[in-house]
Design a protein around this motif. Sequence first.
Motif, PDB file in Angstrom:
ATOM      1  N   SER A   1       0.395  15.406   0.845  1.00  0.00           N
ATOM      2  CA  SER A   1       0.663  17.234   0.505  1.00  0.00           C
ATOM      3  C   SER A   1      -0.279  18.051   1.139  1.00  0.00           C
ATOM      4  O   SER A   1      -0.666  17.076   2.795  1.00  0.00           O
ATOM      5  CB  SER A   1       0.028  16.357  -0.898  1.00  0.00           C
ATOM      6  N   GLY A   2       0.833  18.831   1.561  1.00  0.00           N
ATOM      7  CA  GLY A   2       0.241  19.973   2.102  1.00  0.00           C
ATOM      8  C   GLY A   2       0.839  20.412   2.902  1.00  0.00           C
ATOM      9  O   GLY A   2       2.192  20.663   2.415  1.00  0.00           O
ATOM     10  N   SER A   3       0.758  21.211   4.203  1.00  0.00           N
ATOM     11  CA  SER A   3       1.332  21.056   5.110  1.00  0.00           C
ATOM     12  C   SER A   3       1.768  20.702   5.793  1.00  0.00           C
ATOM     13  O   SER A   3       1.546  20.047   7.269  1.00  0.00           O
ATOM     14  CB  SER A   3       0.516  22.745   6.725  1.00  0.00           C
ATOM     15  N   LEU A   4       3.247  19.713   5.278  1.00  0.00           N
ATOM     16  CA  LEU A   4       3.521  18.332   6.303  1.00  0.00           C
ATOM     17  C   LEU A   4       4.328  18.589   6.817  1.00  0.00           C
ATOM     18  O   LEU A   4       4.387  18.124   8.051  1.00  0.00           O
ATOM     19  CB  LEU A   4       4.826  17.498   4.676  1.00  0.00           C
ATOM     20  N   PHE A   5       5.150  19.996   7.144  1.00  0.00           N
ATOM     21  CA  PHE A   5       5.900  20.321   7.937  1.00  0.00           C
ATOM     22  C   PHE A   5       5.384  19.905   9.755  1.00  0.00           C
ATOM     23  O   PHE A   5       5.900  19.908  10.504  1.00  0.00           O
ATOM     24  CB  PHE A   5       6.581  22.051   7.813  1.00  0.00           C
ATOM     25  N   ARG A   6       4.201  19.619   9.947  1.00  0.00           N
ATOM     26  CA  ARG A   6       3.239  19.817  11.560  1.00  0.00           C
ATOM     27  C   ARG A   6       3.775  18.309  12.046  1.00  0.00           C
ATOM     28  O   ARG A   6       3.447  18.130  12.680  1.00  0.00           O
ATOM     29  CB  ARG A   6       2.019  20.554  11.070  1.00  0.00           C
ATOM     30  N   ILE A   7       3.656  17.457  10.483  1.00  0.00           N
ATOM     31  CA  ILE A   7       3.178  15.828  10.484  1.00  0.00           C
ATOM     32  C   ILE A   7       4.123  15.375  11.567  1.00  0.00           C
ATOM     33  O   ILE A   7       5.489  15.462  10.943  1.00  0.00           O
ATOM     34  CB  ILE A   7       3.221  15.494   9.603  1.00  0.00           C
ATOM     35  N   TYR A   8       3.967  15.182  12.564  1.00  0.00           N
ATOM     36  CA  TYR A   8       4.841  14.336  13.704  1.00  0.00           C
ATOM     37  C   TYR A   8       4.774  12.496  13.404  1.00  0.00           C
ATOM     38  O   TYR A   8       6.074  11.989  14.036  1.00  0.00           O
ATOM     39  CB  TYR A   8       5.027  14.368  14.905  1.00  0.00           C
ATOM     40  N   ILE A   9       4.082  12.119  13.391  1.00  0.00           N
ATOM     41  CA  ILE A   9       3.771  10.507  13.198  1.00  0.00           C
ATOM     42  C   ILE A   9       2.687   9.915  12.540  1.00  0.00           C
ATOM     43  O   ILE A   9       1.520  10.947  11.821  1.00  0.00           O
ATOM     44  CB  ILE A   9       3.285  10.021  14.467  1.00  0.00           C
ATOM     45  N   MET A  10       2.668   9.335  11.336  1.00  0.00           N
ATOM     46  CA  MET A  10       2.119   8.895  10.382  1.00  0.00           C
ATOM     47  C   MET A  10       1.747   7.290  10.956  1.00  0.00           C
ATOM     48  O   MET A  10       2.355   6.511  11.524  1.00  0.00           O
ATOM     49  CB  MET A  10       2.629   9.145   8.691  1.00  0.00           C
ATOM     50  N   GLY A  11       0.537   7.000  10.092  1.00  0.00           N
ATOM     51  CA  GLY A  11      -0.093   5.899  10.689  1.00  0.00           C
ATOM     52  C   GLY A  11      -0.534   4.869   9.363  1.00  0.00           C
ATOM     53  O   GLY A  11      -0.756   5.364   8.761  1.00  0.00           O
TER      54      GLY A  11
ATOM     55  N   LYS B   1       9.076   4.707   4.874  1.00  0.00           N
ATOM     56  CA  LYS B   1       8.269   6.392   4.629  1.00  0.00           C
ATOM     57  C   LYS B   1       9.525   7.079   3.569  1.00  0.00           C
ATOM     58  O   LYS B   1      10.770   6.270   3.617  1.00  0.00           O
ATOM     59  CB  LYS B   1       7.770   7.509   5.589  1.00  0.00           C
ATOM     60  N   ASP B   2       8.907   7.802   3.027  1.00  0.00           N
ATOM     61  CA  ASP B   2      10.143   8.470   1.801  1.00  0.00           C
ATOM     62  C   ASP B   2      10.146   9.295   1.547  1.00  0.00           C
ATOM     63  O   ASP B   2       8.813  10.620   0.817  1.00  0.00           O
ATOM     64  CB  ASP B   2       9.889   7.474   0.114  1.00  0.00           C
ATOM     65  N   ASN B   3      10.740  10.751   2.552  1.00  0.00           N
ATOM     66  CA  ASN B   3      10.559  11.651   2.879  1.00  0.00           C
ATOM     67  C   ASN B   3      10.931  12.539   1.368  1.00  0.00           C
ATOM     68  O   ASN B   3       9.944  13.855   1.425  1.00  0.00           O
ATOM     69  CB  ASN B   3      11.197  12.030   3.891  1.00  0.00           C
ATOM     70  N   ALA B   4      11.374  12.211   0.074  1.00  0.00           N
ATOM     71  CA  ALA B   4      11.128  13.038  -0.891  1.00  0.00           C
ATOM     72  C   ALA B   4      10.458  12.901  -1.662  1.00  0.00           C
ATOM     73  O   ALA B   4      10.466  13.951  -2.047  1.00  0.00           O
ATOM     74  CB  ALA B   4      13.172  12.217  -1.440  1.00  0.00           C
ATOM     75  N   LYS B   5       9.336  11.584  -1.289  1.00  0.00           N
ATOM     76  CA  LYS B   5       8.595  12.071  -2.489  1.00  0.00           C
ATOM     77  C   LYS B   5       7.049  12.454  -1.606  1.00  0.00           C
ATOM     78  O   LYS B   5       6.106  11.499  -1.907  1.00  0.00           O
ATOM     79  CB  LYS B   5       8.664  10.325  -2.593  1.00  0.00           C
ATOM     80  N   ASN B   6       7.213  12.190   0.042  1.00  0.00           N
ATOM     81  CA  ASN B   6       6.875  12.903   1.019  1.00  0.00           C
ATOM     82  C   ASN B   6       5.349  11.442   0.877  1.00  0.00           C
ATOM     83  O   ASN B   6       3.983  11.430   0.099  1.00  0.00           O
ATOM     84  CB  ASN B   6       5.260  14.154   0.527  1.00  0.00           C
TER      85      ASN B   6
ATOM     86  N   LEU C   1       0.574  -0.715   0.260  1.00  0.00           N
ATOM     87  CA  LEU C   1       0.460   0.119   0.000  1.00  0.00           C
ATOM     88  C   LEU C   1       1.003   1.439  -0.067  1.00  0.00           C
ATOM     89  O   LEU C   1       1.943   1.211   0.354  1.00  0.00           O
ATOM     90  CB  LEU C   1      -0.686   0.437   1.136  1.00  0.00           C
ATOM     91  N   SER C   2       0.171   2.288  -0.924  1.00  0.00           N
ATOM     92  CA  SER C   2       1.095   3.458  -0.670  1.00  0.00           C
ATOM     93  C   SER C   2      -0.266   4.742   0.072  1.00  0.00           C
ATOM     94  O   SER C   2      -1.111   5.085  -0.721  1.00  0.00           O
ATOM     95  CB  SER C   2       1.222   3.615  -2.342  1.00  0.00           C
ATOM     96  N   CYS C   3       0.968   5.481   0.740  1.00  0.00           N
ATOM     97  CA  CYS C   3       0.132   6.894   0.485  1.00  0.00           C
ATOM     98  C   CYS C   3       1.170   7.894   0.301  1.00  0.00           C
ATOM     99  O   CYS C   3       1.994   8.598   0.988  1.00  0.00           O
ATOM    100  CB  CYS C   3      -0.286   6.913   2.058  1.00  0.00           C
ATOM    101  N   ALA C   4      -0.065   8.471  -0.180  1.00  0.00           N
ATOM    102  CA  ALA C   4       0.213  10.105  -0.720  1.00  0.00           C
ATOM    103  C   ALA C   4      -0.149  10.832  -0.229  1.00  0.00           C
ATOM    104  O   ALA C   4      -0.851  11.556  -0.011  1.00  0.00           O
ATOM    105  CB  ALA C   4       0.476  10.282  -2.395  1.00  0.00           C
TER     106      ALA C   4
END
Length: 116
Positions: free
Chosen positions: A25-35, A71-76, A20-23
């Motif tokens: 976008s937006g104000s990602l600088f505030r994100i500290y955890i994803m799941g 995660k791939d930070n370069a690809k968000n 599975l992939s999750c793309a």
Amino acid sequence: QVQLVESGGGLVQPGGSLRLSCAASGSLFRIYIMGWYRQTPGKQRELVATITSGGNTNYADSVKGRFTISKDNAKNAMYLQMNSLKPVDTAVYYCNARASSVTVYWGQGTQVTVSS
């Protein structure tokens, strides 16, 4: 605002794999955890795996050793590699991003069906 779009779901036989992939976008600088979370009809959404901005991971006991979050930070982008799939893994899988205790974003979900 943050937008999340999942992809990669589908039908797979027991023992098979999906990624599975999750793309994001937006104000990602505030994100500290994803799941990744999943939900089946009539049940509450449950945690599958999380990854922090620093790369620390956490898994539900039911998927440890079979699923890998990355995660791939370069690809968000965030991924969930699912191996040795079982019928009980059948669910709608949701991407999640958290910017604070009260600011949470969700994707629209992608269906994963494990069946012969």
